[in-house]
Design a protein around this motif. Structure first.
Motif, mmCIF file in Angstrom:
data_model
loop_
_atom_site.group_PDB
_atom_site.id
_atom_site.type_symbol
_atom_site.label_atom_id
_atom_site.label_comp_id
_atom_site.label_asym_id
_atom_site.label_seq_id
_atom_site.Cartn_x
_atom_site.Cartn_y
_atom_site.Cartn_z
ATOM 1 N N PHE A 110 2.139 47.358 -26.470
ATOM 2 C CA PHE A 110 3.274 46.491 -26.791
ATOM 3 C C PHE A 110 2.799 45.064 -27.028
ATOM 4 C CE2 PHE A 110 6.591 43.523 -25.339
ATOM 5 C CZ PHE A 110 7.623 43.880 -26.192
ATOM 6 N N VAL A 111 3.212 44.497 -28.146
ATOM 7 C CA VAL A 111 2.874 43.109 -28.482
ATOM 8 C C VAL A 111 4.128 42.420 -28.999
ATOM 9 C CG1 VAL A 111 1.476 41.572 -29.907
ATOM 10 C CG2 VAL A 111 0.507 43.729 -29.103
ATOM 11 N N THR A 112 4.397 41.234 -28.489
ATOM 12 C CA THR A 112 5.519 40.457 -29.000
ATOM 13 C C THR A 112 5.211 38.974 -28.886
ATOM 14 O OG1 THR A 112 7.924 40.133 -28.905
ATOM 15 C CG2 THR A 112 6.774 40.324 -26.802
ATOM 16 N N GLU A 113 5.757 38.201 -29.793
ATOM 17 C CA GLU A 113 5.625 36.749 -29.773
ATOM 18 C C GLU A 113 7.006 36.132 -29.920
ATOM 19 O OE1 GLU A 113 2.319 34.868 -31.931
ATOM 20 O OE2 GLU A 113 1.803 36.876 -32.640
ATOM 21 N N ALA A 114 7.248 35.080 -29.153
ATOM 22 C CA ALA A 114 8.557 34.431 -29.211
ATOM 23 C C ALA A 114 8.413 32.971 -28.806
ATOM 24 C CB ALA A 114 9.552 35.141 -28.294
ATOM 25 N N GLY A 115 9.365 32.168 -29.237
ATOM 26 C CA GLY A 115 9.408 30.765 -28.856
ATOM 27 C C GLY A 115 10.618 30.496 -27.979
ATOM 28 N N TYR A 116 10.432 29.687 -26.941
ATOM 29 C CA TYR A 116 11.523 29.351 -26.031
ATOM 30 C C TYR A 116 11.628 27.835 -25.920
ATOM 31 C CZ TYR A 116 11.457 34.248 -24.714
ATOM 32 O OH TYR A 116 11.509 35.614 -24.749
ATOM 33 N N SER A 117 12.837 27.340 -26.034
ATOM 34 C CA SER A 117 13.072 25.898 -26.017
ATOM 35 C C SER A 117 13.250 25.398 -24.585
ATOM 36 C CB SER A 117 14.322 25.573 -26.840
ATOM 37 O OG SER A 117 14.592 24.197 -26.823
ATOM 38 N N THR A 118 12.627 24.254 -24.279
ATOM 39 C CA THR A 118 12.794 23.597 -22.984
ATOM 40 C C THR A 118 13.214 22.147 -23.214
ATOM 41 O OG1 THR A 118 10.508 22.805 -22.840
ATOM 42 C CG2 THR A 118 10.957 25.023 -22.014
ATOM 43 N N ASN A 119 13.839 21.560 -22.215
ATOM 44 C CA ASN A 119 14.274 20.167 -22.327
ATOM 45 C C ASN A 119 13.103 19.198 -22.250
ATOM 46 O OD1 ASN A 119 17.004 20.808 -22.546
ATOM 47 N ND2 ASN A 119 17.266 20.905 -20.324
ATOM 48 N N GLY A 120 12.092 19.541 -21.449
ATOM 49 C CA GLY A 120 11.009 18.594 -21.228
ATOM 50 C C GLY A 120 9.841 18.719 -22.179
ATOM 51 N N LEU A 121 9.534 19.943 -22.619
ATOM 52 C CA LEU A 121 8.327 20.164 -23.424
ATOM 53 C C LEU A 121 8.614 20.644 -24.840
ATOM 54 C CD1 LEU A 121 6.026 21.928 -20.794
ATOM 55 C CD2 LEU A 121 5.893 19.562 -21.586
ATOM 56 N N GLY A 122 9.863 20.786 -25.183
ATOM 57 C CA GLY A 122 10.172 21.310 -26.512
ATOM 58 C C GLY A 122 9.962 22.814 -26.560
ATOM 59 N N MET A 123 9.341 23.290 -27.619
ATOM 60 C CA MET A 123 9.188 24.725 -27.831
ATOM 61 C C MET A 123 7.916 25.256 -27.168
ATOM 62 S SD MET A 123 10.863 27.216 -29.168
ATOM 63 C CE MET A 123 11.952 26.396 -30.334
ATOM 64 N N LEU A 124 8.087 26.291 -26.351
ATOM 65 C CA LEU A 124 6.961 26.991 -25.739
ATOM 66 C C LEU A 124 6.680 28.264 -26.525
ATOM 67 C CD1 LEU A 124 7.892 26.761 -21.951
ATOM 68 C CD2 LEU A 124 5.980 25.600 -23.053
ATOM 69 N N GLY A 125 5.414 28.493 -26.842
ATOM 70 C CA GLY A 125 5.021 29.718 -27.530
ATOM 71 C C GLY A 125 4.555 30.754 -26.524
ATOM 72 N N LEU A 126 5.166 31.926 -26.561
ATOM 73 C CA LEU A 126 4.864 32.982 -25.595
ATOM 74 C C LEU A 126 4.393 34.227 -26.336
ATOM 75 C CD1 LEU A 126 5.151 33.592 -22.490
ATOM 76 C CD2 LEU A 126 7.335 34.653 -23.059
ATOM 77 N N LYS A 127 3.248 34.753 -25.927
ATOM 78 C CA LYS A 127 2.743 36.003 -26.498
ATOM 79 C C LYS A 127 2.478 36.983 -25.367
ATOM 80 C CE LYS A 127 -0.641 38.060 -29.617
ATOM 81 N NZ LYS A 127 -1.765 37.833 -30.565
#
Length: 219
Positions: A110-127
């Motif tokens: 299983f492989v997935t990539e997604a971006g999550y928005s935070t108030n302090g750091l902006g967009m986090l890239g998660l793989k």
């Protein structure tokens, strides 16, 4: 005796061929008794098709998490069923295997990539890369995989091995290239708790923020 064998073969062939014609929507409605996973439309049969607008709801009062549309190809194994799946842009791919004998459910490759928005750091890239996840009675009994986390403010991306805890909670300690722990991520149904060392940031903000800062990311 010969008539019995011929009749048995004919019945097996008939049942096997009938699987090609049974709509996947009919099968899913019989199998999916959980209200956590839902979809708008399923097209195809057991062996290939498409499931649209898949969503996951951690609890009755939680907001559903939209997962998108998925294509799949299924195969019947001696021990159960194997289903390979991917979304439209193949940013998420994987294989699900069921075991009819012990009830285990396996997620592999299983492989997935997604971006999550935070108030302090902006967009986090998660793989997320999962070599194998085993679920028994809906709970994780084994997991082998990694998570990588990146952000424009980070000096470098961090990575760590996944662990499954009780109550469907997953944890990963994220390390930098020097094998130093820089963050801890905990997934609980419905949200992610992330705590990072401020030394991971390119800018020195420890005077203002201290040595650690935390975020809660709703899903």
């Amino acid at each position: 005796m010969i008539r019995f064998v011929i009749a048995f073969v004919v019945i097996v062939l008939f049942l096997g061929l009938s699987l090609f014609f049974v709509p996947i929507d009919t099968l899913l409605k019989r199998v999916n008794t959980s209200s956590a996973v839902s979809y708008s439309l399923a097209e195809g049969n057991l062996f290939n098709g498409r499931i649209n607008d898949v969503s996951y709801k951690a609890s009755d009062d939680a907001m559903p998490l939209a997962l998108g549309d998925y294509f799949y190809e299924g195969n019947i194994l001696f021990t159960g069923i194997k289903v390979a799946f991917n979304n439209e842009d193949s940013s998420t791919v994987g294989v699900i295997k069921t075991n009819f004998f012990n009830g285990d459910l396996h997620l592999e490759d299983f492989v997935t990539e997604a971006g999550y928005s935070t108030n302090g750091l902006g967009m986090l890239g998660l793989k997320i890369n999962i070599d194998k996840l085993t679920l028994n009675d809906g709970s994780c009994s084994h997991i082998s995989g990694t998570i990588s986390l990146s952000n424009d403010s980070f000096a470098e991306s961090v990575k760590g091995d996944l662990r499954c805890l009780e109550n469907n909670i997953y944890e990963v300690k994220l390390l930098n290239s020097s094998n130093v722990a820089m963050a801890t991520m905990i997934y609980k149904p419905g949200f992610i708790d992330l705590e990072i060392e401020t030394s991971i940031l390119k800018a020195d903000v420890s005077v203002f923020l201290g040595k650690r800062m935390g975020f809660t990311i709703p899903l």
